[in-house]
Design a protein around this motif. Structure first.
Motif, mmCIF file in Angstrom:
data_model
loop_
_atom_site.group_PDB
_atom_site.id
_atom_site.type_symbol
_atom_site.label_atom_id
_atom_site.label_comp_id
_atom_site.label_asym_id
_atom_site.label_seq_id
_atom_site.Cartn_x
_atom_site.Cartn_y
_atom_site.Cartn_z
ATOM 1 N N CYS A 18 -12.430 -20.854 33.928
ATOM 2 C CA CYS A 18 -12.191 -22.290 34.084
ATOM 3 C C CYS A 18 -11.178 -22.723 33.049
ATOM 4 C CB CYS A 18 -13.491 -23.082 33.911
ATOM 5 S SG CYS A 18 -13.235 -24.893 33.986
ATOM 6 N N LYS A 19 -10.168 -23.450 33.485
ATOM 7 C CA LYS A 19 -9.112 -23.921 32.573
ATOM 8 C C LYS A 19 -9.552 -25.131 31.763
ATOM 9 C CE LYS A 19 -6.287 -23.893 36.171
ATOM 10 N NZ LYS A 19 -5.097 -24.057 37.058
ATOM 11 N N ASN A 20 -10.690 -25.729 32.131
ATOM 12 C CA ASN A 20 -11.132 -26.948 31.459
ATOM 13 C C ASN A 20 -12.222 -26.699 30.424
ATOM 14 O OD1 ASN A 20 -11.114 -30.006 31.420
ATOM 15 N ND2 ASN A 20 -13.263 -29.657 31.920
ATOM 16 N N CYS A 21 -12.999 -25.611 30.602
ATOM 17 C CA CYS A 21 -14.068 -25.301 29.655
ATOM 18 C C CYS A 21 -14.095 -23.800 29.388
ATOM 19 C CB CYS A 21 -15.426 -25.797 30.180
ATOM 20 S SG CYS A 21 -16.044 -24.884 31.617
ATOM 21 N N ASP A 22 -15.123 -23.334 28.694
ATOM 22 C CA ASP A 22 -15.187 -21.929 28.293
ATOM 23 C C ASP A 22 -15.845 -21.027 29.337
ATOM 24 O OD1 ASP A 22 -13.994 -22.510 25.871
ATOM 25 O OD2 ASP A 22 -15.908 -22.938 24.886
ATOM 26 N N PHE A 23 -16.099 -21.571 30.509
ATOM 27 C CA PHE A 23 -16.792 -20.781 31.523
ATOM 28 C C PHE A 23 -15.956 -19.586 31.978
ATOM 29 C CE2 PHE A 23 -17.253 -19.792 36.079
ATOM 30 C CZ PHE A 23 -18.569 -19.328 36.071
ATOM 31 N N THR A 24 -16.624 -18.420 32.060
ATOM 32 C CA THR A 24 -16.005 -17.216 32.610
ATOM 33 C C THR A 24 -17.096 -16.322 33.175
ATOM 34 O OG1 THR A 24 -14.622 -15.276 32.143
ATOM 35 C CG2 THR A 24 -16.087 -16.010 30.382
ATOM 36 N N THR A 25 -16.784 -15.623 34.238
ATOM 37 C CA THR A 25 -17.724 -14.685 34.836
ATOM 38 C C THR A 25 -16.934 -13.595 35.543
ATOM 39 O OG1 THR A 25 -19.685 -14.476 36.260
ATOM 40 C CG2 THR A 25 -17.917 -15.892 37.051
ATOM 41 N N SER A 26 -17.629 -12.563 35.992
ATOM 42 C CA SER A 26 -16.962 -11.486 36.722
ATOM 43 C C SER A 26 -17.793 -11.137 37.947
ATOM 44 C CB SER A 26 -16.780 -10.251 35.836
ATOM 45 O OG SER A 26 -18.047 -9.741 35.446
ATOM 46 N N ILE A 27 -17.175 -10.479 38.901
ATOM 47 C CA ILE A 27 -17.850 -10.095 40.133
ATOM 48 C C ILE A 27 -17.848 -8.569 40.245
ATOM 49 C CG2 ILE A 27 -15.793 -10.179 41.605
ATOM 50 C CD1 ILE A 27 -17.580 -11.610 43.720
ATOM 51 N N ASP A 28 -18.971 -8.000 40.715
ATOM 52 C CA ASP A 28 -19.081 -6.542 40.747
ATOM 53 C C ASP A 28 -18.863 -5.987 42.157
ATOM 54 O OD1 ASP A 28 -21.447 -6.845 42.217
ATOM 55 O OD2 ASP A 28 -22.754 -6.588 40.468
ATOM 56 N N ILE A 29 -18.993 -4.674 42.294
ATOM 57 C CA ILE A 29 -18.705 -4.015 43.568
ATOM 58 C C ILE A 29 -19.754 -4.322 44.647
ATOM 59 C CG2 ILE A 29 -17.355 -2.137 42.561
ATOM 60 C CD1 ILE A 29 -19.845 -0.380 42.674
ATOM 61 N N TYR A 30 -20.843 -4.972 44.256
ATOM 62 C CA TYR A 30 -21.866 -5.372 45.228
ATOM 63 C C TYR A 30 -21.692 -6.835 45.661
ATOM 64 C CZ TYR A 30 -24.071 -0.973 44.030
ATOM 65 O OH TYR A 30 -24.316 0.382 43.832
ATOM 66 N N GLY A 31 -20.682 -7.498 45.083
ATOM 67 C CA GLY A 31 -20.403 -8.879 45.456
ATOM 68 C C GLY A 31 -21.151 -9.916 44.646
ATOM 69 N N TYR A 32 -21.752 -9.496 43.509
ATOM 70 C CA TYR A 32 -22.550 -10.411 42.695
ATOM 71 C C TYR A 32 -21.821 -10.788 41.396
ATOM 72 C CZ TYR A 32 -26.474 -9.120 45.730
ATOM 73 O OH TYR A 32 -27.290 -8.909 46.802
#
Length: 398
Positions: free
Chosen positions: A247-261
């Motif tokens: 997110c360019k507005n806050c510190d949110f970040t996440t990743s997605i795995d090979i199972y789609g989660y």
């Protein structure tokens, strides 16, 4: 008749060649349809651009596919497509009675027709809306009906994503309904059968039988599906790179795995959960805005707006800013050193939809058919969601 014979010949050629390409590419398996008496309608769920080819592998008998009108505007590729298959063009974002009439005419001539009744590929893994017009078409056609389901397509080629993920896909017939039995059913009952047969929840099946869908840049393009940050709730602040979302507005970040989660840093495990949250937040946004005056909601810059004529002819209005208000769309641009300002009241819009990842299409009651595109990554789903929410709110208040 000569044209019909040509289509039958190409159908046989394609069915001979395509398996050697698509089966290993998509890890695709399929079941052959039993011998069917034409004419028949085939209804299938929809997840990828090559779904027509995948469905065709199960049917030795030639069919005509209903396809989005934009496939007739792809230059030389469109000429080849028309020569080989001549799909029945459907104008998304309109009440397109012509498509229905052409489909019924083909069936009454003894030809088979395949339709993806959702009209859209899934952005979140759930089968889309199937309306009553589906059952009405079946009744009017007086043809038998075959329901067909594609499984694994959402994770193999997510609509919002890039490239193909290697996992598993399968296609099979769900049910075959003969015309005598269909004559006893109402359009509503037929539509309910189709909804039940075609319903697919990709994440539910993934949770029951996890399959790895391996590929590169697993998160890239997710902005086409998701536009709202789950932490700061700002719109159009998300961006993706490789397997991660930021997110360019806050510190949110996440990743997605090979199972789609998504990983544990995200409050949502699936795209579906995130999308359901997003839809609710957009509804709240509309509800919070006043219905008594025109209020700005959001906009996209550097977008191109055009009109499309009945014979697939395009006319560019300009490139500029497209804004949504509580009661209208406004497009502002400069063309040939002249300022352009086009206002389209929402009450005049007949229907609104999209094709591909981010092409917005809508029509008004003056017969205009508009298409909005951009060279940049944008999320046009937000316009559709808010427009439909606004219509519901207006209906409640009337």
């Amino acid at each position: 008749m000569e044209k019909y014979k040509r289509h039958q010949i190409f159908w046989k050629i394609i069915r001979f060649i395509v398996p050697s390409v698509l089966k290993p590419l998509y890890k695709y398996s399929y079941e052959l349809a039993p011998k069917l008496e034409p004419p028949y309608l085939v209804f299938s769920n929809h997840n990828g651009d090559l779904d027509p080819a995948l469905v065709a592998l199960s049917f030795p008998q030639q069919m005509y596919f209903v396809a989005s009108e934009h496939v007739y505007r792809a230059g030389f590729a469109s000429k080849i497509l028309r020569f080989v298959f001549e799909p029945i063009a459907k104008r998304k974002g309109t009440a397109d009675a012509v498509t229905v009439m052409k489909s019924i005419r083909a069936l009454r001539e003894g030809k088979n027709v395949c339709i993806f009744p959702e009209g859209q590929k899934s952005f979140n893994g759930i089968t889309g809306e199937i309306n009553i017009a589906t059952g009405k078409l079946v009744k009017a056609s007086k043809a038998s009906l075959v329901t067909y389901k594609l499984e694994g397509g959402y994770f193999t080629t997510p609509r919002w994503g890039k490239g193909i993920r290697k996992g598993k896909m399968h296609g099979s017939i769900v049910n075959i309904y003969n015309k005598e039995d269909l004559e006893k059913l109402s359009p509503e009952e037929i539509t309910d059968l189709v909804k039940k047969d075609l319903y697919e929840d990709a994440y539910q099946k993934q949770s029951q039988n996890p399959i790895a869908y391996k590929g590169k840049n697993l998160a890239e393009g997710i902005e086409h599906a998701l536009c709202l940050c789950p932490e700061c709730k700002q719109i159009d602040t998300l961006f993706s790179k490789k397997n991660s979302v930021f997110c360019k507005n806050c510190d949110f970040t996440t990743s997605i795995d090979i199972y789609g989660y998504f990983d544990e840093s995200c409050k949502f495990k699936t795209v579906l959960q995130w999308d359901e949250f997003q839809q609710e937040e957009l509804k709240k946004l509309i509800q919070e805005k006043s219905s008594e005056k025109s209020e700005f909601i959001f906009s996209d810059d550097e977008v191109t707006l055009k009109t499309v004529k009945a014979e697939h002819q395009e006319e560019i209005i300009g490139t500029g800013k497209f804004s949504m208000f509580t009661d209208k769309f406004i497009f502002n641009s400069v063309k040939d050193e002249k300022e352009i300002s086009l206002e389209i009241p929402q009450k005049n819009i007949v229907d609104i939809s999209m094709y591909g990842k981010q092409a917005l299409v809508f029509s008004d009651n003056n017969g205009n058919y508009y298409e909005l595109t951009s060279k940049n990554i944008i999320n046009v789903r937000k316009f559709i969601s808010c427009f439909k929410s606004a219509v519901i709110e207006t209906f409640k208040g009337s």
